[in-house]
Design an enzyme around this catalytic site. Structure first.
Site, PDB file in Angstrom:
ATOM      1  N   CYS A   4       3.859   2.995   5.921  1.00  0.00           N
ATOM      2  CA  CYS A   4       4.777   2.143   5.175  1.00  0.00           C
ATOM      3  C   CYS A   4       5.698   1.432   6.159  1.00  0.00           C
ATOM      4  O   CYS A   4       6.329   2.080   6.987  1.00  0.00           O
ATOM      5  CB  CYS A   4       5.596   2.990   4.205  1.00  0.00           C
ATOM      6  SG  CYS A   4       6.924   2.082   3.382  1.00  0.00           S
ATOM      7  N   CYS A  58       9.557   2.649   5.451  1.00  0.00           N
ATOM      8  CA  CYS A  58      10.076   3.991   5.748  1.00  0.00           C
ATOM      9  C   CYS A  58       9.213   4.769   6.725  1.00  0.00           C
ATOM     10  O   CYS A  58       9.603   5.850   7.164  1.00  0.00           O
ATOM     11  CB  CYS A  58      10.251   4.795   4.455  1.00  0.00           C
ATOM     12  SG  CYS A  58       8.716   5.444   3.775  1.00  0.00           S
ATOM     13  N   CYS A 108       5.112   2.767  -2.281  1.00  0.00           N
ATOM     14  CA  CYS A 108       5.282   3.930  -1.420  1.00  0.00           C
ATOM     15  C   CYS A 108       5.955   5.042  -2.217  1.00  0.00           C
ATOM     16  O   CYS A 108       6.969   4.824  -2.874  1.00  0.00           O
ATOM     17  CB  CYS A 108       6.147   3.549  -0.226  1.00  0.00           C
ATOM     18  SG  CYS A 108       6.622   4.974   0.786  1.00  0.00           S
ATOM     19  N   CYS A 143       9.761   5.737  -0.479  1.00  0.00           N
ATOM     20  CA  CYS A 143      10.886   4.792  -0.507  1.00  0.00           C
ATOM     21  C   CYS A 143      10.781   3.784  -1.634  1.00  0.00           C
ATOM     22  O   CYS A 143      11.654   2.927  -1.761  1.00  0.00           O
ATOM     23  CB  CYS A 143      11.024   4.088   0.836  1.00  0.00           C
ATOM     24  SG  CYS A 143       9.755   2.854   1.156  1.00  0.00           S
ATOM     25  N   CYS A 169      -5.269  -3.072  -2.880  1.00  0.00           N
ATOM     26  CA  CYS A 169      -5.089  -4.399  -2.298  1.00  0.00           C
ATOM     27  C   CYS A 169      -3.645  -4.457  -1.785  1.00  0.00           C
ATOM     28  O   CYS A 169      -2.702  -4.472  -2.567  1.00  0.00           O
ATOM     29  CB  CYS A 169      -5.338  -5.438  -3.385  1.00  0.00           C
ATOM     30  SG  CYS A 169      -5.199  -7.139  -2.832  1.00  0.00           S
TER      31      CYS A 169
HETATM   32 ZN    ZN Z   1       7.959   3.795   2.276  1.00  0.00          ZN
END
Ligand code: ZN
Length: 148
Positions: A63, A66, A111, A114, A135
């Site tokens: 991510c 984060c 995510c 976060c 995607c």
């Molecule tokens: Zn994240």
């Protein structure tokens, strides 16, 4: 605005979770304008423009907001849709939310740690045996190549 926490999603929580921004203003200074637009405002980068569309490098995609590990390069495949595509996520790291924007019923992926926007997930397209396409916007993720 303080975003609600979602402990029920149960993704592994790193000890530095408390260091994550608590407000959108804090995210805004931490991310580039394009990252903020996609990750925190559920934007979409233009197809075929992202840095990871055709990437074949072995590694793990994190991510970008984060740092949580989200996708392995083992699950990345060529969908020719213009965005990086993965047929699976690392278990517990990606949460799905029903999205009815633009008059379409789609499933948004975020995510799990976060709550940042990653893209959408589609089923039944037949690209791979798992029949699933995550995607993902390149700007939502960062590749950490495997050592060696
Ligand atoms: Zn994240």
């Amino acid at each position: 605005m303080r975003r609600p926490r979602h402990p029920a999603y149960g993704g592994p929580v790193s000890p530095d979770e408390n260091a994550l921004p608590r407000t959108e203003d804090e995210w805004r200074v931490r991310l580039t304008p394009e990252e903020f637009r996609v990750l925190r405002e559920a934007g979409t980068e233009r197809p075929f423009t992202g840095e990871y569309v055709d990437t074949k490098t072995a590694g793990v995609y994190h991510c970008r907001a984060c740092g949580l590990e989200l996708f392995s390069s083992d699950t990345k495949f060529d969908s020719h849709c213009g965005w990086p595509s993965f047929d699976d996520a690392i278990p517990g790291r990606v949460k799905e939310i029903q999205d009815h924007s633009l008059g379409m019923a789609r499933t948004e992926i975020r995510c799990a740690r976060c709550d940042s926007h990653l893209g959408h997930v589609f089923h039944g397209e037949g690209f791979t045996p798992k029949d699933t396409r995550h995607c993902v916007n390149s700007v939502s993720i960062r590749l950490e190549p495997n050592p060696g």
